[in-house]
Design a protein around this motif. Structure first.
Motif, PDB file in Angstrom:
ATOM      1  N   VAL A   1       0.810  -1.251   0.015  1.00 29.20           N
ATOM      2  CA  VAL A   1       0.020  -0.108   0.022  1.00 29.20           C
ATOM      3  C   VAL A   1       0.958   1.201  -0.088  1.00 29.20           C
ATOM      4  N   MET A   2       1.964   1.292   0.922  1.00 30.35           N
ATOM      5  CA  MET A   2       2.991   2.433   0.880  1.00 30.35           C
ATOM      6  C   MET A   2       3.457   2.573  -0.600  1.00 30.35           C
ATOM      7  N   CYS A   3       3.774   1.516  -1.133  1.00 27.02           N
ATOM      8  CA  CYS A   3       4.399   1.737  -2.465  1.00 27.02           C
ATOM      9  C   CYS A   3       3.497   1.866  -3.683  1.00 27.02           C
ATOM     10  N   GLY A   4       2.329   1.566  -3.675  1.00 24.02           N
ATOM     11  CA  GLY A   4       1.513   1.430  -4.577  1.00 24.02           C
ATOM     12  C   GLY A   4       1.866   0.356  -5.827  1.00 24.02           C
ATOM     13  N   ALA A   5       2.665  -0.868  -5.013  1.00 24.80           N
ATOM     14  CA  ALA A   5       3.167  -1.656  -5.940  1.00 24.80           C
ATOM     15  C   ALA A   5       2.160  -2.932  -5.790  1.00 24.80           C
ATOM     16  N   ASP A   6       2.054  -3.952  -6.839  1.00 19.89           N
ATOM     17  CA  ASP A   6       1.268  -5.083  -6.784  1.00 19.89           C
ATOM     18  C   ASP A   6       2.491  -6.111  -7.261  1.00 19.89           C
ATOM     19  N   ILE A   7       3.073  -6.656  -6.274  1.00 21.51           N
ATOM     20  CA  ILE A   7       4.261  -7.678  -6.418  1.00 21.51           C
ATOM     21  C   ILE A   7       3.956  -8.919  -5.355  1.00 21.51           C
ATOM     22  N   PRO A   8       3.436  -9.958  -6.081  1.00 23.82           N
ATOM     23  CA  PRO A   8       2.937 -11.028  -5.375  1.00 23.82           C
ATOM     24  C   PRO A   8       3.975 -11.772  -4.241  1.00 23.82           C
ATOM     25  N   LEU A   9       3.366 -12.244  -3.247  1.00 25.29           N
ATOM     26  CA  LEU A   9       4.434 -13.072  -2.314  1.00 25.29           C
ATOM     27  C   LEU A   9       5.152 -14.171  -2.855  1.00 25.29           C
TER      28      LEU A   9
END
Length: 167
Positions: free
Chosen positions: A67-75
């Protein structure tokens, strides 16, 4: 699914520079997001109460930093060591993408699929991906390739090559 599930498997012959992922300040969202992913992946294969709690904690940290990054990188994505994301805002990575060691990814980059039944990109080691680049479909980006800012890559890129515009 023929996806590599162990990030160390894509490091054959390449040495990861893990120091690139160490947070340099107390506010370093890109590196903190990577650290949460690495911690989750470390505990993923272990059993027991401590491992379950550690996975939950890593998942919460991942959500916070996403959320802080605005990134969508899956675990669960397969990322080689030494990934550098200096401006993680807007980075989107499909879970089936594999990324080699010591890559550099700038903001607003998408690594994804075009057709759900065809496949995801494979990024070689030491690849630099410029801001706003889109790499879509079952393409292979060769070792030490450079992808220009706002490039759209739909075909393979040879090692040491540069892709810009629509490729």
């Amino acid at each position: 699914m023929n996806r590599i599930s162990d990030p160390t498997a894509i490091q054959i012959g390449d040495e990861a520079d893990w120091s690139r992922e160490v947070p340099t300040t107390s506010w370093d969202p890109g590196r903190k997001l990577l650290r949460a992913i690495r911690r989750y992946q470390y505990w993923r294969g272990r059993k027991g109460l401590v491992a379950a709690l550690a996975r939950k904690y890593a998942t919460l940290r991942h959500r916070f930093w996403s959320v802080m990054c605005g990134a969508d990188i899956p675990l669960t994505c397969c990322i080689g060591g030494g990934l550098l994301i200096p401006h993680p805002n807007g980075i989107v990575i499909h879970p089936d993408v594999t990324i080699g060691v010591n890559c550099l990814i700038f903001q607003q980059t998408t690594l994804g699929i075009r057709d759900p039944y065809v496949g995801a990109p494979h990024i070689g080691s030491f690849v630099d991906i410029g801001a706003g680049a889109k790499i879509l479909g079952p393409v292979t980006i060769g070792k030490r390739a450079k992808i220009g800012a706002n490039a759209v890559v739909l075909n393979d890129v040879a090692p040491n090559a540069t892709a810009k515009g629509v490729h």
